[in-house]
Design an enzyme around this catalytic site. Structure first.
Site, PDB file in Angstrom:
ATOM      1  N   ARG A 273       0.860  -1.182   0.000  1.00 39.84           N
ATOM      2  CA  ARG A 273       0.000   0.000   0.000  1.00 39.84           C
ATOM      3  C   ARG A 273       0.896   1.232   0.000  1.00 39.84           C
ATOM      4  O   ARG A 273       1.950   1.247   0.656  1.00 39.84           O
ATOM      5  CB  ARG A 273      -0.880   0.010   1.259  1.00 39.84           C
ATOM      6  CG  ARG A 273      -2.073  -0.965   1.208  1.00 39.84           C
ATOM      7  CD  ARG A 273      -3.145  -0.511   0.251  1.00 39.84           C
ATOM      8  NE  ARG A 273      -4.337  -1.361   0.233  1.00 39.84           N
ATOM      9  CZ  ARG A 273      -4.482  -2.405  -0.558  1.00 39.84           C
ATOM     10  NH1 ARG A 273      -3.483  -2.785  -1.361  1.00 39.84           N
ATOM     11  NH2 ARG A 273      -5.594  -3.124  -0.537  1.00 39.84           N
ATOM     12  N   GLU A 302      -3.285   7.788  -3.391  1.00 42.04           N
ATOM     13  CA  GLU A 302      -3.911   7.237  -4.593  1.00 42.04           C
ATOM     14  C   GLU A 302      -5.309   7.844  -4.815  1.00 42.04           C
ATOM     15  O   GLU A 302      -6.052   8.006  -3.841  1.00 42.04           O
ATOM     16  CB  GLU A 302      -4.069   5.724  -4.420  1.00 42.04           C
ATOM     17  CG  GLU A 302      -3.378   4.934  -5.539  1.00 42.04           C
ATOM     18  CD  GLU A 302      -3.316   3.469  -5.252  1.00 42.04           C
ATOM     19  OE1 GLU A 302      -4.255   2.751  -5.629  1.00 42.04           O
ATOM     20  OE2 GLU A 302      -2.316   3.062  -4.626  1.00 42.04           O
ATOM     21  N   HIS A 320      -1.610   0.563  -9.728  1.00 36.19           N
ATOM     22  CA  HIS A 320      -2.215  -0.427  -8.842  1.00 36.19           C
ATOM     23  C   HIS A 320      -2.745  -1.621  -9.641  1.00 36.19           C
ATOM     24  O   HIS A 320      -3.921  -1.976  -9.551  1.00 36.19           O
ATOM     25  CB  HIS A 320      -3.336   0.219  -8.022  1.00 36.19           C
ATOM     26  CG  HIS A 320      -3.588  -0.490  -6.720  1.00 36.19           C
ATOM     27  ND1 HIS A 320      -3.945   0.179  -5.568  1.00 36.19           N
ATOM     28  CD2 HIS A 320      -3.555  -1.795  -6.389  1.00 36.19           C
ATOM     29  CE1 HIS A 320      -4.115  -0.690  -4.577  1.00 36.19           C
ATOM     30  NE2 HIS A 320      -3.888  -1.899  -5.062  1.00 36.19           N
TER      31      HIS A 320
END
Ligand code: NAI
Ligand code: 3PY
Length: 386
Positions: A273, A302, A320
């Site tokens: 992450r 993000e 991602h």
């Protein structure tokens, strides 16, 4: 009241109402729900990230379960609304669930599902891809060719890093971290150093056995070591890949100080992450250390990048996509749907989230169980004996 959103309905007369906040790959997940008398409503809104208000509109006054996404804020507001609508079943279409307030789900008796295992190798392969692309400066060289700047072979053109015999470091040697470590050790004969809160015995055994195989064939054996701190990994490794969960202990795990501890020409990979790295500090480090390289699949804010990151030639950045293989994404959709279906039908929870293969064989009916419920203990849900 939030505005109604666009939806696609399957099996309109189904007894149970299951909402999916996004269209998901494949159709098996839909068929599995329809076959168990579910009406499936899929949000087809063109908006990439749904707001809490959008999802409230989707839940409405009666909803038995929701399949949500890692981009959504699942907490008090949504779980109380789902509970008021009569629903007790939720699943993230992801193994990571840092976007979910599990305590809020517990408060309303809502099961929180996730999708472990099915994405392990796919994600590890992307981390390995980024490692290689960074080591050999693939993206820079591609851009160079497309720009028509190639005018012949040169001894120093895009010189990168050799991996064989170097040290690969893993922070978070769980399912994905271990799979990545094995790919880099077995694929490129790298030596492993890893840091995790727990010993990764299975990984250690694999590397030991591979080392013995190499030795028996007259080659230098590979080695492994479990570091006593993350800093040991940062100091010693040539390539470091981050695979921990995101929680308060791993927020900004890699920061300005830890970046300084790394080798000047090290490679850092992040497919976990974004907030595991202090991205603003990373941009500064990339600017000050042109031989240092990163491969990033995830970002702190993000879908946005910190200012300056997109200009860094020593950064490879992808949106991602680490779990984005057809098989994996269809399998994630299946596991998420079966998590929700299992809670609706009162099935027990599968006993081993690391062994989800029985749910993924398209030719066999899945076990009557929820594949993975992260708050099963808190909700005192029974465990499957299968
Ligand atoms: N970029 C992407 O598309 C994907 C990202 N992910 C991320 O990867 C994470 C890991 O997934 P899995 O390997 O399946 O989970 P896992 O639970 O098998 O492994 C996570 C590991 O992190 C370790 N860990 C936790 N806190 C730590 C700390 N402070 N320092 C070092 N290690 C620590 C745990 O002990 C565990 O071994 C997920 O939580 C998710 O956030 C997962 C799949 C795809
Ligand atoms: O599963 C996850 O946690 C992801 O990030 C997407 O696959």
């Amino acid at each position: 009241m939030a505005k109604p959103v666009q939806i696609e309905v399957w099996n309109p007369n189904g007894k149970y109402r299951v909402v999916s906040t996004k269209p998901m790959p494949g159709t098996r997940w839909i068929n599995l729900l329809i076959q168990q008398d579910c009406r499936v409503e899929i949000c087809t809104e063109k908006k990439t990230i749904l707001s809490v208000e959008d999802i409230l509109a989707l839940i409405g006054d009666k909803c038995d379960g929701v399949i949500g996404q890692l981009t959504e804020d699942w907490g008090e507001v949504l779980f109380s609304a789902l509970s008021r609508a009569g629903g007790k079943a939720f699943s993230n279409m992801a193994v990571g669930y840092n976007n979910v307030d599990v305590n809020a789900a517990n408060k309303y008796g809502v099961a929180v599902g996730n999708t472990p295992g099915v994405l392990t190798e796919t994600t590890a392969e992307l981390a390995a891809s980024l490692s290689l692309a960074a080591a050999r400066r693939i993206v820079e060289a591609d851009e160079f060719m497309r720009a028509g700047r190639y005018d012949g072979w040169l001894p120093n053109l895009f010189v990168g890093n050799l991996l064989k015999g170097q040290t690969v470091g893993v922070i978070g040697a769980g399912r994905i971290g271990s799979a990545y470590a094995r790919m880099m050790v077995e694929g490129f004969k790298m030596n492993l150093i890893y840091f995790d809160l727990y010993q990764s015995t299975r990984l250690e055994k694999f590397v030991t056995a591979y080392g013995e195989f190499l030795k028996a064939n007259g080659e230098a054996p590979v080695t492994w070591r479990r570091a006593s701190s993350m800093d040991e990994v940062l100091r010693e490794a040539d390539v470091i890949s981050l695979h921990p969960v995101l929680d308060k202990t791993t927020f900004h795990l890699v920061n300005k100080e830890s970046l300084k501890a790394m080798k000047k020409d090290a490679i850092l990979i992040n497919c976990s992450r974004g907030p595991v790295i202090d991205e603003a500090a990373l941009v500064d480090h990339l600017r000050e250390n042109p031989m240092f390289r990163v491969g990033l699949d995830v970002f702190e804010d993000e879908p946005y990048m910190k200012p300056g990151l997109a200009d860094m030639k020593n950064a490879i950045i992808v949106p991602h996509i680490a779990s984005a293989s057809k098989w994996t994404r269809e399998g994630m959709a299946t596991l998420a749907a079966l998590n929700v279906l299992g809670k609706i039908k009162g099935y027990p929870v599968w006993s081993d989230p690391n062994r989800v293969e029985p749910f993924l064989d398209e030719n066999v009916s899945p076990p009557a169980a929820s594949p993975s419920i992260v708050n099963a203990k808190a909700l005192e849900l029974p465990t499957s004996k299968l």
